[in-house]
Design a protein around this motif. Structure first.
Motif, PDB file in Angstrom:
ATOM      1  N   LYS A  16      47.542  60.458 -29.248  1.00 30.19           N
ATOM      2  CA  LYS A  16      47.970  61.687 -29.945  1.00 30.19           C
ATOM      3  C   LYS A  16      46.772  62.361 -30.624  1.00 30.19           C
ATOM      4  N   ALA A  17      45.808  61.522 -31.082  1.00 31.97           N
ATOM      5  CA  ALA A  17      44.616  62.031 -31.754  1.00 31.97           C
ATOM      6  C   ALA A  17      43.477  62.341 -30.785  1.00 31.97           C
ATOM      7  N   ASN A  18      43.795  62.345 -29.479  1.00 33.23           N
ATOM      8  CA  ASN A  18      42.834  62.688 -28.415  1.00 33.23           C
ATOM      9  C   ASN A  18      41.761  61.619 -28.176  1.00 33.23           C
ATOM     10  N   TYR A  19      42.077  60.355 -28.513  1.00 35.76           N
ATOM     11  CA  TYR A  19      41.159  59.258 -28.219  1.00 35.76           C
ATOM     12  C   TYR A  19      41.467  58.741 -26.823  1.00 35.76           C
ATOM     13  N   ASN A  67      36.550  74.163 -26.511  1.00 26.65           N
ATOM     14  CA  ASN A  67      35.758  72.961 -26.831  1.00 26.65           C
ATOM     15  C   ASN A  67      36.190  71.772 -25.975  1.00 26.65           C
ATOM     16  N   LEU A  68      36.237  71.996 -24.686  1.00 27.72           N
ATOM     17  CA  LEU A  68      36.753  70.978 -23.766  1.00 27.72           C
ATOM     18  C   LEU A  68      35.821  69.777 -23.650  1.00 27.72           C
ATOM     19  N   ARG A  69      36.441  68.603 -23.562  1.00 33.59           N
ATOM     20  CA  ARG A  69      35.744  67.363 -23.238  1.00 33.59           C
ATOM     21  C   ARG A  69      36.534  66.677 -22.136  1.00 33.59           C
ATOM     22  N   GLY A  70      35.827  66.154 -21.137  1.00 27.75           N
ATOM     23  CA  GLY A  70      36.520  65.563 -19.995  1.00 27.75           C
ATOM     24  C   GLY A  70      36.113  64.121 -19.731  1.00 27.75           C
ATOM     25  N   ASN A 128      54.013  75.228 -32.299  1.00 24.02           N
ATOM     26  CA  ASN A 128      53.216  74.032 -32.578  1.00 24.02           C
ATOM     27  C   ASN A 128      51.760  74.199 -32.132  1.00 24.02           C
ATOM     28  N   GLY A 129      51.415  75.386 -31.710  1.00 25.31           N
ATOM     29  CA  GLY A 129      50.072  75.603 -31.181  1.00 25.31           C
ATOM     30  C   GLY A 129      50.012  75.244 -29.710  1.00 25.31           C
ATOM     31  N   GLY A 130      48.865  75.481 -29.103  1.00 19.39           N
ATOM     32  CA  GLY A 130      48.709  75.195 -27.681  1.00 19.39           C
ATOM     33  C   GLY A 130      48.450  73.726 -27.403  1.00 19.39           C
ATOM     34  N   SER A 131      48.211  73.430 -26.135  1.00 13.48           N
ATOM     35  CA  SER A 131      47.960  72.050 -25.705  1.00 13.48           C
ATOM     36  C   SER A 131      46.617  71.555 -26.226  1.00 13.48           C
ATOM     37  N   THR A 132      46.548  70.248 -26.488  1.00 13.75           N
ATOM     38  CA  THR A 132      45.292  69.626 -26.932  1.00 13.75           C
ATOM     39  C   THR A 132      44.811  68.567 -25.949  1.00 13.75           C
ATOM     40  N   LYS A 133      45.614  68.267 -24.939  1.00 18.84           N
ATOM     41  CA  LYS A 133      45.252  67.214 -23.994  1.00 18.84           C
ATOM     42  C   LYS A 133      45.980  67.385 -22.673  1.00 18.84           C
ATOM     43  N   PHE A 169      41.894  62.041 -14.451  1.00 18.32           N
ATOM     44  CA  PHE A 169      41.156  63.007 -15.266  1.00 18.32           C
ATOM     45  C   PHE A 169      41.885  63.237 -16.582  1.00 18.32           C
ATOM     46  N   VAL A 170      41.125  63.244 -17.668  1.00 19.85           N
ATOM     47  CA  VAL A 170      41.659  63.639 -18.983  1.00 19.85           C
ATOM     48  C   VAL A 170      40.792  64.769 -19.508  1.00 19.85           C
ATOM     49  N   VAL A 171      41.441  65.799 -20.045  1.00 25.11           N
ATOM     50  CA  VAL A 171      40.733  66.880 -20.730  1.00 25.11           C
ATOM     51  C   VAL A 171      41.350  67.023 -22.112  1.00 25.11           C
ATOM     52  N   THR A 172      40.503  67.035 -23.135  1.00 25.26           N
ATOM     53  CA  THR A 172      40.962  67.267 -24.504  1.00 25.26           C
ATOM     54  C   THR A 172      40.214  68.471 -25.073  1.00 25.26           C
ATOM     55  N   GLY A 173      40.744  69.037 -26.151  1.00 23.37           N
ATOM     56  CA  GLY A 173      40.079  70.193 -26.737  1.00 23.37           C
ATOM     57  C   GLY A 173      40.809  70.748 -27.938  1.00 23.37           C
ATOM     58  N   THR A 174      40.326  71.884 -28.400  1.00 21.96           N
ATOM     59  CA  THR A 174      40.931  72.586 -29.529  1.00 21.96           C
ATOM     60  C   THR A 174      42.050  73.483 -29.011  1.00 21.96           C
ATOM     61  N   PRO A 175      43.249  73.384 -29.586  1.00 24.22           N
ATOM     62  CA  PRO A 175      44.375  74.149 -29.050  1.00 24.22           C
ATOM     63  C   PRO A 175      44.287  75.640 -29.362  1.00 24.22           C
TER      64      PRO A 175
END
Length: 232
Positions: A225-228, A159-162, A127-132, A112-118
């Motif tokens: 790193k860019a959430n790809y 703004n989660l994407r999974g 550095n802000g919150g997690s993005t992935k 599972f991968v989850v990405t989003g706005t930190p």
């Protein structure tokens, strides 16, 4: 006077009862909310445990030479530069300033991968919150999907994407027509479907994608790193 005293006593008792019921209602709601965060414990089959991190032989039986070659192939794969490797039965997270995430050796166990706005930068999070997040789940392992979901929620990422990554249990996959595979495919997909339902609850309806790899090979999953996200 006696009537007034009785009425006052009844009123106090009613207020106490209302307060108690309110507290019980809050406890019940809190319990239900906590229960909604977890998927029930899925008991993996012997088949899923046997092939959790390796390919399933096409004929149901692989000779020693083929088996050794497949294991050597997995061992020589290098971790991509600029990525942190996530071992099986663990999940990792990274911020925008951090590395990408990578995991390999997916057999019958899902990824599972989850990405989003930190979450915004703070003194605690310069550095802000997690993005992935990346989770290489071990069916029946130490880390559960509920643990993963809680970590994602606690990150305050929005703004989660999974992306969910599993062996190919689709009817269109000819591998699923092999002798002895029908029952194993159905059992595996039943477990995956339960996890997929919970995953969509976490990320939001219509915000997850499911990727597949063949039974006859092991999968690799990465988020840059860019959430790809890449799956192969």
């Amino acid at each position: 006077m006696h009537f007034i005293k009785s009425f006052s006593t009844a009123l106090v008792n009613a207020l106490l009862l209302t307060s108690t019921l309110g507290q019980l209602t809050q406890v019940r709601h809190r319990f239900n909310n906590e229960r909604d965060l977890s998927v029930r414990v899925i008991k993996p089959s012997k088949f899923m445990l046997q092939y959790c991190s390796k390919a399933v032989p096409k004929t149901g039986k692989r000779d020693a030479e083929e088996n050794d070659a497949a294991e050597r192939d997995l061992e020589v794969r290098d971790k991509p530069v600029g990525y942190e490797e996530d071992p099986m039965d663990e999940f990792l997270e990274q911020t925008t300033a951090g590395l990408g995430l990578y995991s390999r050796g997916f057999g019958t166990c899902p990824g599972f991968v989850v990405t989003g706005t930190p979450a915004p930068k703070t003194n605690e999070l310069p550095n802000g919150g997690s993005t992935k997040f990346l989770f290489h789940m071990l069916m029946g392992g130490r880390k559960t999907f509920a643990d993963f979901a809680t970590a994602v929620k606690d990150s305050k990422m929005t703004n989660l994407r999974g992306t969910m990554f599993t062996v190919d249990t689709c009817k269109s996959n000819p591998e699923n027509c092999q002798a002895g595979m029908k029952e194993e495919v159905a059992g595996s997909e039943s477990s995956f479907h339960e996890l997929e339902v919970e995953f969509e609850k976490l990320c939001g309806k219509g915000r997850i994608d499911r990727q597949y790899y063949p039974w006859s090979s092991t999968g690799e999953m990465a988020v840059s790193k860019a959430n790809y996200v890449t799956c192969k």
